[in-house]
Design a protein around this motif. Sequence first.
Motif, mmCIF file in Angstrom:
data_model
loop_
_atom_site.group_PDB
_atom_site.id
_atom_site.type_symbol
_atom_site.label_atom_id
_atom_site.label_comp_id
_atom_site.label_asym_id
_atom_site.label_seq_id
_atom_site.Cartn_x
_atom_site.Cartn_y
_atom_site.Cartn_z
ATOM 1 N N LEU A 1 37.584 4.985 150.274
ATOM 2 C CA LEU A 1 36.627 4.650 149.532
ATOM 3 C C LEU A 1 35.314 3.414 150.378
ATOM 4 N N TRP A 2 36.523 2.975 151.978
ATOM 5 C CA TRP A 2 34.665 1.809 151.998
ATOM 6 C C TRP A 2 35.397 1.930 153.856
ATOM 7 N N GLY A 3 34.597 1.455 154.635
ATOM 8 C CA GLY A 3 35.064 1.815 155.823
ATOM 9 C C GLY A 3 34.793 0.680 156.690
ATOM 10 N N PRO A 4 34.989 0.055 157.831
ATOM 11 C CA PRO A 4 36.179 1.457 158.421
ATOM 12 C C PRO A 4 37.550 0.614 157.647
ATOM 13 N N VAL A 5 38.255 1.442 157.451
ATOM 14 C CA VAL A 5 39.666 0.616 156.609
ATOM 15 C C VAL A 5 40.438 0.744 157.462
ATOM 16 N N PRO A 6 41.611 0.260 157.788
ATOM 17 C CA PRO A 6 43.320 -0.374 158.360
ATOM 18 C C PRO A 6 44.122 0.740 157.726
ATOM 19 N N ARG A 7 44.715 1.093 158.824
ATOM 20 C CA ARG A 7 45.723 2.033 158.521
ATOM 21 C C ARG A 7 46.913 1.578 157.238
ATOM 22 N N ILE A 8 47.482 2.188 156.411
ATOM 23 C CA ILE A 8 48.798 1.262 155.838
ATOM 24 C C ILE A 8 49.435 2.385 155.633
ATOM 25 N N ALA A 9 50.684 2.265 155.228
ATOM 26 C CA ALA A 9 51.942 2.458 155.151
ATOM 27 C C ALA A 9 52.998 1.871 154.810
ATOM 28 N N GLY A 10 53.626 2.603 153.267
ATOM 29 C CA GLY A 10 54.607 2.022 152.755
ATOM 30 C C GLY A 10 55.020 3.410 151.907
ATOM 31 N N PRO A 11 56.554 2.304 151.757
ATOM 32 C CA PRO A 11 56.633 3.875 150.279
ATOM 33 C C PRO A 11 56.453 3.544 149.122
ATOM 34 N N ALA A 12 56.025 4.989 147.915
ATOM 35 C CA ALA A 12 55.546 5.201 146.922
ATOM 36 C C ALA A 12 56.341 5.364 146.038
ATOM 37 N N PHE A 13 54.805 4.086 145.218
ATOM 38 C CA PHE A 13 55.301 3.703 143.905
ATOM 39 C C PHE A 13 54.479 4.690 143.002
ATOM 40 N N ALA B 1 57.237 11.539 146.012
ATOM 41 C CA ALA B 1 58.606 11.115 145.250
ATOM 42 C C ALA B 1 58.615 9.445 145.119
ATOM 43 N N PRO B 2 59.544 9.100 144.483
ATOM 44 C CA PRO B 2 59.115 7.429 144.675
ATOM 45 C C PRO B 2 60.062 7.027 146.235
ATOM 46 N N GLY B 3 59.328 6.492 146.412
ATOM 47 C CA GLY B 3 60.370 6.057 148.116
ATOM 48 C C GLY B 3 59.874 6.464 149.046
ATOM 49 N N ASP B 4 58.725 8.032 148.870
ATOM 50 C CA ASP B 4 58.769 8.947 150.286
ATOM 51 C C ASP B 4 57.667 7.257 150.617
ATOM 52 N N ILE B 5 57.929 7.610 152.050
ATOM 53 C CA ILE B 5 56.842 6.882 152.787
ATOM 54 C C ILE B 5 54.979 7.627 152.984
ATOM 55 N N VAL B 6 54.574 6.469 152.619
ATOM 56 C CA VAL B 6 52.578 7.647 152.358
ATOM 57 C C VAL B 6 51.888 6.697 153.997
ATOM 58 N N VAL B 7 51.421 7.220 154.275
ATOM 59 C CA VAL B 7 51.019 6.663 155.624
ATOM 60 C C VAL B 7 49.280 7.405 155.550
ATOM 61 N N ALA B 8 48.516 6.310 155.529
ATOM 62 C CA ALA B 8 46.955 6.737 155.094
ATOM 63 C C ALA B 8 45.914 5.669 155.989
ATOM 64 N N ASP B 9 45.252 6.600 156.885
ATOM 65 C CA ASP B 9 43.744 5.892 157.496
ATOM 66 C C ASP B 9 42.633 7.090 157.550
ATOM 67 N N GLU B 10 41.887 6.646 158.427
ATOM 68 C CA GLU B 10 40.617 6.985 158.106
ATOM 69 C C GLU B 10 40.698 8.570 158.204
ATOM 70 N N GLU B 11 41.384 9.316 158.975
ATOM 71 C CA GLU B 11 42.090 11.076 159.226
ATOM 72 C C GLU B 11 42.412 11.575 157.260
ATOM 73 N N GLY B 12 43.086 10.381 157.231
ATOM 74 C CA GLY B 12 43.733 10.810 155.946
ATOM 75 C C GLY B 12 44.685 10.440 155.337
ATOM 76 N N VAL B 13 45.921 11.248 154.503
ATOM 77 C CA VAL B 13 46.781 10.427 153.631
ATOM 78 C C VAL B 13 48.248 11.797 154.050
ATOM 79 N N VAL B 14 49.164 11.411 154.782
ATOM 80 C CA VAL B 14 50.457 11.930 154.499
ATOM 81 C C VAL B 14 51.590 10.916 154.502
ATOM 82 N N THR B 15 52.296 12.063 153.597
ATOM 83 C CA THR B 15 53.653 11.800 153.109
ATOM 84 C C THR B 15 54.816 12.103 153.887
ATOM 85 N N VAL B 16 55.981 11.224 153.921
ATOM 86 C CA VAL B 16 56.812 11.380 154.656
ATOM 87 C C VAL B 16 58.001 11.755 154.097
ATOM 88 N N PRO B 17 58.892 13.037 153.520
ATOM 89 C CA PRO B 17 59.295 12.473 152.592
ATOM 90 C C PRO B 17 60.996 11.720 153.016
#
Length: 216
Positions: A41-53, A155-171
């Motif tokens: 919703l704003w930019g340039p946004v940093p990439r984030i990566a963390g386990p899903a809550f 699912a809780p604990g899946d890895i969520v990676v998000a950047d300006e290209e979009g959002v991907v989840t890693v089981p």
Amino acid sequence: MARDGSVLGMIEATEFLDIPTTTLADLLGREQVMDIGIRPLWGPVPRIAGPAFTVRCPPGDNLMLHAAIHRAEPGSVVVVESGDLDYALAGGNVCAVAQRRGIAGFVADGLIRDLAEVRDLRFPVYARGIIPIPGTKAAVAPLGEPVRCGGVTVAPGDIVVADEEGVVTVPAAHRTDTLTAARTKLAKEATETLDDWEAAHRSRIDEILARGGFRG
């Protein structure tokens, strides 16, 4: 999530910070990529990566997201199932408290408000948009259950990676294999010149065209 498991997940999740979502999408396929409506919703946004809550909020109600910011572990990405396009799930103060508690960001299938405040905070929010009216706070629901966000089951604990290209989840079950494959792919790409890529690309495209009967 158990605390020990959460801490382990945080350590592994931070290793995904240097992995672009494009690389992960190539490896995991469309089913792990959220739809284009879930965007920064704003930019340039940093990439984030963390386990899903994970959080589930029914349309018009944001109680459980407001509860989640006091319960999510530092480093986690709060992922919200909602689908509501009439009321905001959160605003500037909620995002400020989440940031202060070390939450990496929000990925929400819904809307927020107070965008100027959120942008000034530089708190990463990936959502469907903004609206100025808040939801109510009445619907109690469990936290930490599988949710559906942007067309992807998280699912809780899946890895969520998000950047300006979009959002991907890693089981969670595939995070180590995915991380290894991603690093291998990036290392190979780093040694490849544009001339190398062009030659391989043309050969592959010409082969596909020939199989299809193209002449020209």
